[in-house]
Design an enzyme around this catalytic site. Structure first.
Site, mmCIF file in Angstrom:
data_model
loop_
_atom_site.group_PDB
_atom_site.id
_atom_site.type_symbol
_atom_site.label_atom_id
_atom_site.label_comp_id
_atom_site.label_asym_id
_atom_site.label_seq_id
_atom_site.Cartn_x
_atom_site.Cartn_y
_atom_site.Cartn_z
ATOM 1 C CG ASP A 152 -1.812 1.153 1.374
ATOM 2 O OD1 ASP A 152 -1.818 2.004 0.461
ATOM 3 O OD2 ASP A 152 -2.529 1.223 2.387
ATOM 4 C CG ASP B 262 -13.945 4.153 0.532
ATOM 5 O OD1 ASP B 262 -13.528 3.286 1.322
ATOM 6 O OD2 ASP B 262 -13.206 4.729 -0.285
ATOM 7 C CG ASP C 202 -9.013 -0.219 -0.662
ATOM 8 O OD1 ASP C 202 -7.881 -0.454 -1.139
ATOM 9 O OD2 ASP C 202 -9.404 0.937 -0.400
ATOM 10 N NE ARG D 244 -4.856 -0.696 -2.126
ATOM 11 C CZ ARG D 244 -4.794 0.118 -1.077
ATOM 12 N NH1 ARG D 244 -5.189 1.380 -1.168
ATOM 13 N NH2 ARG D 244 -4.346 -0.310 0.092
ATOM 14 C CG ASP E 164 -5.230 4.860 -2.686
ATOM 15 O OD1 ASP E 164 -6.254 4.423 -3.259
ATOM 16 O OD2 ASP E 164 -4.968 4.625 -1.494
ATOM 17 C CG HIS F 160 -12.425 6.306 -5.577
ATOM 18 N ND1 HIS F 160 -13.387 6.599 -4.645
ATOM 19 C CD2 HIS F 160 -11.459 5.627 -4.902
ATOM 20 C CE1 HIS F 160 -13.013 6.116 -3.464
ATOM 21 N NE2 HIS F 160 -11.838 5.537 -3.592
#
Ligand SMILES: *[C@@H]1O[C@H](CO)[C@@H](O)[C@H](O)[C@H]1NC(C)=O
Length: 961
Positions: free
Chosen positions: A300, A446, A559, A618, A634, A692
């Site tokens: 991440d 979300d 996610d 993701r 992201d 998004h």
């Protein structure tokens, strides 16, 4: 809860990492904190392995150990430095694939072999021995002229076709295999015998692997024995990080010690390699000699940087090599942290230098060398020999499966933001689309929709009546996606947590307790998705009676499944966490794959196996294509991020994951209106089309930027919807064949070097070429139209252009340069409605673009759009073709059963000449004359209301005047 409150609340709970994160995110500085992520030098095994330089390999093949039993060759390899033996297995698989496995002959304990990624044990073909002498053996790879040469001293493998070497393994001597060993300083308690000398003991443990000759020598010569022991000691000192490693404040206990593996591949004649996503980099991979290797380790990465080899959220260890003659692929089936080095003998050369070589007849063939390094596991590599790009895609699909076939609605537009605040917000956004006449299919929720980040629940105040909300959407034939992340709040009042804990389904920490990390809910446990029983249980949680408030139009989004652990090393899980018999280290890159697998299983099961699931993930690995869609994580509202979405999705498509998209508008920061419009225009032509935005950004629903911009966005989204029949057909093909949907041009024009490095344009399927405008303030773009025998029609103006050329296209803010290939037929639906489901029975318009030979072919695929009944042949699949002035529809699936009310309302023929009359003949033998218009300036013939049913036979004859 206000943003401020959210922030304060989080800061109270979270580790300092997150504080920094929030501070940075609110202050708006854009830069990845590189210090949070390891360089190769900071990753002990990568540093150790990279220190080995090309040279003579210490490995020797022991030909006398060779066994060939039909389809399997085995052979022992010995490392002359440490006498440890390896076992090589070689298989010829169906469809021009060679599999090479290397493991320790007798490892101290089993080494991890990746399960569940291959769709089956790949079928093998016979191998036969062509010749053998003391230097090596030559094997025939099936009936082709392909052979593999095993050289004994030093060991290397060469795969040849005719007289051409396609690929060499270990030709640079970089095969390395850190055998499992006992730790010396802990020997006394690890081994129960009471032996005085540590070295004697090591020898006993390894005696089965020690070359008998070597052992005799050592016994006869105690001096050399002592020397050896000293050498080993030295080695330990030098090779720090073998039994323990620290990074920042984290330590990795490495109970199994060093276990890295590495192998080099040489690709003669190759200058272009692709794949190994996920990286925010160019489509064509770069050489890595002057920096870090490309890293594959699901992470991440907050505010990722572009054009570098750092790891991102997903990892697919598949590389494609391409030149004008051939495409090949390497699939390195290993789920541990992996680094890939790329070097090339032409890398430093300018085009001029290469030309000089050519003029002077330089004999140096271009060559690319790659080297894979993984932290643990075994070497298990599939060499896909093509020869065409399509063959490589089929070969890879035969191993890991194809793209799942999504519900048709998922191919439409998705509206997401972190977060739609409450049910009223959802209702008003939904109404906004109707008010502004913009279609959409899914609205997304979300993490804030949950009751305190407890997945499978709803916030009792903001989402008090979720079924009412879902029913409201269903009445409009729209759907919703709610996030379900794999970090589970540690809270004894939370059913999901209690069940997982009671069933002992959590991943364990190195000391045997449940692993806990910080994530959105605060302290969280991580279910062990590697366990089939855990996945079954997880899937059962999606049942309508378990997931309260869910309905059949609610789908899922996974996610943070790298997994993201805010206070873990590199913001992920400790490698010494435990999954049953294995360390997290061994299977890290598989975790996200399993989360999506289990979630998709849940959505299938809740409908009794009837409905197709839709799950976005993701994190991903090889094979993730079987479970749904991925997005590029992201990103940011910056022009460069818009541009990179193209090579990022192209790279994913090359390795089987077709259903890819990037957050439209950019996740972090706020886009300029121009950027937002351009992003919609680009996203409308990428497979997964979702807007998004981050929690801290101002709202950006499509109608918030004034009527002109609303109109531009509406137009982009409507273009997507008119093309849904074509998109859906591409998904069907990807599902059946494994061919990518969004394709680099070289996939269709493999012999044209001008296409090899293009990453600002792409094809959708074979017939649509898109060159989106991704430059701020652009007045024009230069699109490359490939194919010297092709013509391309601008889909908006119908103007015809010849390939192969660089075409300058003046653009305005309205322009989305898209071209239809002459020779193709594309079905569209021109009546755009609220959602794709509302358009199911609508009529089609056919766009027939003639090539210079005045022919064209295309297809039409229709099914119910949402169930698995297509597997029971409930679909319409027709071939459309135009030749000899006749357009016909013939059945490609005569034994299938499906009917549609859709009919053809218009046929537009590009590049046509004016007919005298046009006659339609239908299946029942009826003939009728069709009305038509002819635009002589553009050579466009429009047939009005032909009216025949889309599922039946018919032909349309153009008679000359
Ligand atoms: C295998 O390779 C041969 C030779 O390059 C080629 O002719 C053949 O089409 C390939 N077969 C498949 C199934 O890819």
């Amino acid at each position: 809860m206000s943003q401020r409150l959210v922030a304060t609340h989080l800061v109270d709970m979270m580790a300092p990492v997150l504080v920094l994160w929030l501070v940075m995110s609110l202050s708006g500085t854009w830069a990845v904190d590189k210090g949070n992520f390891k360089t190769c030098d900071q990753s002990a095994f990568c540093k150790r392995q990279r220190a080995l330089k090309p040279g003579e390999s210490p490995y020797r093949a022991l030909l006398e150990t060779m066994e060939l039993t039909g389809t399997r060759l085995t052979l022992q390899l010995i490392n002359d430095n440490n006498k440890v033996r390896l076992l090589l297995e070689l298989y010829r698989l169906q469809g021009n694939i060679t599999r090479v496995k290397i493991n320790e002959l007798k490892p101290l304990k089993p080494r991890y072999e990746v399960p569940d990624v291959l769709i089956r044990e790949p079928p093998t073909e016979p191998l036969s021995l062509l010749s053998q002498d003391e230097n090596g053996v030559v094997l025939s790879l099936g009936s082709e002229s392909q052979r593999v040469i095993v050289s004994a001293r030093p060991f290397r493998l060469d795969i040849m076709e005719g007289r051409e070497v396609l690929m060499s393994l270990n030709s640079r001597g970089l095969l390395a295999f850190e055998h499992l060993r006992m730790r010396k300083d802990t020997f006394s308690y690890k081994v129960t015998s009471t032996v005085a000398s540590v070295w004697d003991n090591i020898k006993r443990v390894f005696s089965s692997q020690v070359d008998p000759e070597g052992e005799k020598k050592e016994e006869a010569d105690p001096a050399s024995q002592a020397e050896k022991a000293k050498e080993e000691e030295e080695e330990e000192k030098v090779e720090a990080g073998m039994w323990e490693e620290t990074f920042k404040s984290h330590s990795d206990s490495k109970p199994n010690g060093p276990s890295a593996i590495s192998l080099d591949f040489s690709l003669p004649g190759v200058e272009h390699v692709y794949g190994i996503p996920e990286h925010a980099d160019t489509l064509r991979l770069k050489t890595t000699e002057n920096g870090d290797p490309y890293r594959l380790y699901n992470l991440d990465v907050f505010q990722y940087e572009l054009y570098n080899p750092m790891a991102l959220y997903g990892a697919v260890p598949v590389m494609l090599a391409h030149n004008a003659q051939r495409t090949t692929g390497i699939f390195w089936l290993n789920a541990a942290e992996t680094w890939v080095d790329i070097s090339s003998n032409t890398a430093g050369k300018t085009v001029f230098g290469k030309m000089l070589d050519y003029v002077q007849g330089s004999s140096e063939t271009p060559q690319t060398d790659v080297r894979w390094i993984s932290e643990s596991g075994i070497i298990d590599v599939f060499i896909m020999l093509g020869p065409t790009p399509k063959d490589v895609f089929s070969q890879y699909a035969s191993l890991t499966g194809t793209q799942s076939f999504p519900p048709e609605a998922a191919v439409g537009y998705h509206q997401c933001r972190w977060n739609y605040n409450d049910q009223e917000d959802v209702t008003s956004v939904d109404a906004g689309f109707d008010e502004h006449d913009i279609p959409y299919d899914y609205i997304w929720l979300d993490i804030e929709h949950t009751d305190g980040k407890r997945y499978f629940t709803w916030d009792p105040h903001k989402f008090a009546t979720p079924k009412e909300m879902l029913q409201g959407l269903m009445d409009k034939k729209r759907k919703m996606v709610a996030i379900v992340d794999p970090h589970i709040k540690v809270d004894s009042n939370y059913k999901i947590h209690n069940e997982i804990r009671n069933r002992a389904f959590y991943i364990k920490n190195k000391d045997g307790g449940d692993y806990e990390g910080w994530c959105w809910p605060g302290s969280a446990g991580y279910p062990d998705f590697t366990r089939a029983d855990m996945r079954d249980w997880w899937a059962s949680m999606f049942a309508y009676d378990q997931y309260e408030g869910s309905m059949e139009n609610l789908y899922a989004w996974n996610d943070m499944n790298e997994p993201s652990v805010f206070n873990g090393p590199e913001v992920t899980m400790h490698k010494d966490a435990v999954h049953g018999a294995w360390e997290h280290r061994d299977m890290h890159n598989l975790y996200g794959f399993y989360v999506q697998m289990a979630t998709a299983q849940g959505l299938i099961q809740r409908s009794g196996g009837v409905e197709r699931p839709f799950v976005l993930t993701r994190a991903f690995f090889a094979g993730s294509q079987r479970y749904g869609a991925v997005w590029t994580g992201d990103n940011a509202a910056e022009w460069e991020h818009l541009k990179i979405s193209i090579p990022m999705c192209l790279s994913l498509g090359l390795v089987g994951i077709s259903f890819c998209g990037a957050d439209v508008g950019g996740f972090f920061k706020s886009p300029s209106t121009e950027l937002l419009v351009r992003w919609y225009q680009t996203g409308a032509y990428q497979p997964f089309f979702r807007a998004h935005a981050h929690l801290d950004t101002p709202r950006r629903e499509p109608w918030l930027f004034g009527p002109e911009n609303t109109a531009l966005i509406r137009e982009a989204v409507r273009q997507r919807y008119t093309l849904l029949p074509y998109w859906y057909q591409q998904f069907y093909h990807a599902h059946r064949t494994g061919q990518p949907i969004m394709r680099p041009l070289w996939v269709e024009y493999p012999q044209d070097p001008a296409t090899f490095a293009l990453d600002d344009e792409f094809l959708i399927g074979r017939d649509l070429l898109v060159h989106p405008v991704t430059e701020e303030g652009a007045r024009g773009v230069t699109a490359y139209l490939p194919g010297k025998d092709e013509v391309w029609f601008d889909v908006h103006t119908f103007q015809k252009h010849n390939g192969a050329q660089n075409l300058y296209i003046p653009v305005t803010i309205r322009s989305i340069p898209v071209f239809q290939r002459g020779g193709s037929i594309i079905p569209r639906k021109s009546r755009v409605r609220r959602s794709s489901s509302c358009m199911m029975q609508d009529p089609y318009t056919l766009y027939v673009a003639l090539n210079p030979q005045r022919t064209a072919t295309g297809e039409l695929y229709i099914d119910d759009g949402h169930t698995f009944n297509y597997e029971k042949k409930e679909f319409i699949h027709r071939k459309l073709f135009f030749a000899n002035n006749m357009l016909s529809s013939v059945n490609l699936a005569p034994d299938s059963q499906f009917s549609t009310q859709s009919w053809f309302e218009r046929i537009i023929i590009l590049g046509a000449s004016k007919p005298g009359k046009v006659t339609l003949k239908t299946a029942d033998g009826q003939e009728s004359q069709l009305e038509f218009d002819f635009d002589a300036s553009m050579s466009v013939l429009t047939l009005r209301k032909p009216g025949m049913n889309a599922g039946l036979d018919w032909n349309v004859m153009l008679q000359l005047p």
